[in-house]
Design a protein around this motif. Structure first.
Motif, PDB file in Angstrom:
ATOM      1  N   PHE A  14      45.860  95.427  -9.046  1.00  0.00           N
ATOM      2  CA  PHE A  14      45.922  96.012 -10.382  1.00  0.00           C
ATOM      3  C   PHE A  14      47.332  95.765 -10.912  1.00  0.00           C
ATOM      4  CE2 PHE A  14      42.582  98.808  -8.521  1.00  0.00           C
ATOM      5  CZ  PHE A  14      41.578  98.534  -9.437  1.00  0.00           C
ATOM      6  N   LEU A  15      47.454  95.741 -12.221  1.00  0.00           N
ATOM      7  CA  LEU A  15      48.750  95.571 -12.861  1.00  0.00           C
ATOM      8  C   LEU A  15      49.128  96.860 -13.578  1.00  0.00           C
ATOM      9  CD1 LEU A  15      48.395  91.958 -14.297  1.00  0.00           C
ATOM     10  CD2 LEU A  15      49.635  92.666 -12.262  1.00  0.00           C
ATOM     11  N   LEU A  16      50.247  97.427 -13.175  1.00  0.00           N
ATOM     12  CA  LEU A  16      50.726  98.680 -13.757  1.00  0.00           C
ATOM     13  C   LEU A  16      51.463  98.404 -15.071  1.00  0.00           C
ATOM     14  CD1 LEU A  16      52.147 100.213 -10.453  1.00  0.00           C
ATOM     15  CD2 LEU A  16      49.949 100.741 -11.516  1.00  0.00           C
ATOM     16  N   THR A  17      51.518  99.410 -15.914  1.00  0.00           N
ATOM     17  CA  THR A  17      52.203  99.295 -17.198  1.00  0.00           C
ATOM     18  C   THR A  17      53.086 100.521 -17.387  1.00  0.00           C
ATOM     19  OG1 THR A  17      50.294  98.127 -18.129  1.00  0.00           O
ATOM     20  CG2 THR A  17      51.912  98.994 -19.694  1.00  0.00           C
ATOM     21  N   GLY A  18      54.293 100.315 -17.878  1.00  0.00           N
ATOM     22  CA  GLY A  18      55.192 101.447 -18.122  1.00  0.00           C
ATOM     23  C   GLY A  18      54.737 102.241 -19.327  1.00  0.00           C
ATOM     24  N   ILE A  19      55.209 101.868 -20.494  1.00  0.00           N
ATOM     25  CA  ILE A  19      54.750 102.452 -21.753  1.00  0.00           C
ATOM     26  C   ILE A  19      54.303 101.294 -22.637  1.00  0.00           C
ATOM     27  CG2 ILE A  19      55.396 103.762 -23.819  1.00  0.00           C
ATOM     28  CD1 ILE A  19      57.346 105.330 -22.150  1.00  0.00           C
TER      29      ILE A  19
END
Length: 316
Positions: A14-19
């Motif tokens: 999975f690819l995480l995202t900050g904001i």
């Protein structure tokens, strides 16, 4: 460039995202996040140290507070690695196994925090509504059993989630909208039928957080009724004043969680930024504010911290 457009599909991660939409300033955003984590870890560690070493604070209310501090410390540790990695180093990839493990700990700890707030409400209920039996009802053995049951409940209801998610086939972009994994978001990445997960997630919410919040509300109705019936207004206000710290903790925990649930269910057109910010608040704010509020409102806890500081100065 958006998080979705600058990624390639990878079925193993999975690819995480900050904001979302704020990628250019992630390094600057990481500064307050780092401060929040440092204050949360230090604050809750200090609370635990004081409550463990100061024998004058080995009372039911402070034992429950130590359980809450352990839970808050766990929440900070569970979210810290991926959040700081995403904001500081743009380390966005997380394997399926690591993601499922993280969401298990995050959701378990959140449910356990709800349980701890309920136990603390029960402590205030007994102290105000039945003060003569306070020490006989809340014995050390009873408190230990209540804490153990709360932990087992949290672990048991969340335990099936990683296995349910692991059975799914993921064929979408696998880009998450947070810097950590949550069940309600990960399951939407699946190309399989997620109705079982949706129903089970709703069932968990009503069985745990919903039931806990209802019981907390009822306990405060009875506490308020008892306080108003006390002959002396000063005594009644003094009794209610002992509940202020707990009420702050309850509002800090349930308000953003309820707001987020309403937005997920009914606010389909709401801003993704609002959802992301509320999610960060629900996870990061309680561990940050709880030790500050309890340290400020509890005279005995402040005295314990002062004694510890004096001992440190003398020994140095």
């Amino acid at each position: 460039m958006s998080a979705v457009n600058d990624t390639k599909f990878n079925s193993a991660v999975f690819l995480l995202t900050g904001i979302p939409g704020q990628e250019d300033v992630h390094l600057w955003i990481s500064i307050p996040f780092c401060l929040v984590y440092v204050i949360s870890v230090v604050g809750n560690s200090v609370i635990l140290f004081i409550l463990r070493t100061d024998t004058g604070l080995h009372e039911p209310m402070y034992i429950f507070l130590s359980m809450l501090a352990v839970t808050d410390l766990g929440l900070s540790i569970a979210t810290m690695p991926t959040t700081l990695g995403t904001f500081l180093f743009n380390a966005r990839e997380i394997s399926f196994e690591a993601c499922f493990a993280q969401l298990f700990f995050i959701h378990s700890l959140q449910l356990n925090e709800s349980s701890m707030l309920l136990l603390m409400a029960f402590d205030r209920f007994v102290a105000i509504c039945n003060p003569l039996r306070y020490t006989s009802i809340l014995t050390v053995q009873t408190i230990d059993n209540m804490g153990l049951i709360s932990v087992l409940r949290s672990l048991t209801v969340i335990f099936p989630l990683p296995f349910l998610l692991k059975k799914f086939r993921y064929c979408q972009a696998n880009v998450l909208s947070h810097s950590y994994c949550l069940h309600q978001e990960v399951m939407k990445m699946a190309c399989s039928d997620i109705s079982v997960n949706s129903i089970y997630g709703l069932f968990i919410t009503f069985l745990t957080v919903g039931l806990d919040s209802l019981l907390i509300f009822l306990s405060y109705v009875m506490i308020l009724n008892t306080a108003l019936n006390i002959a002396s207004n000063a005594e009644g206000l003094r009794a209610l004043n002992t509940c202020v710290s707990h009420l702050c903790a309850v509002l800090l925990f349930y308000t953003p969680m309820i707001g987020l649930s309403v937005i997920h269910r009914f606010g389909k057109r709401s801003s993704p930024l609002l959802q992301t910010v509320l999610s960060y608040i629900s996870l990061l704010l309680p561990p940050l504010i709880n030790p500050i509020v309890y340290s400020m409102k509890s005279r005995h806890l402040r005295a314990g911290i002062s004694r510890a500081l004096v001992k440190c100065r003398v020994s140095s």
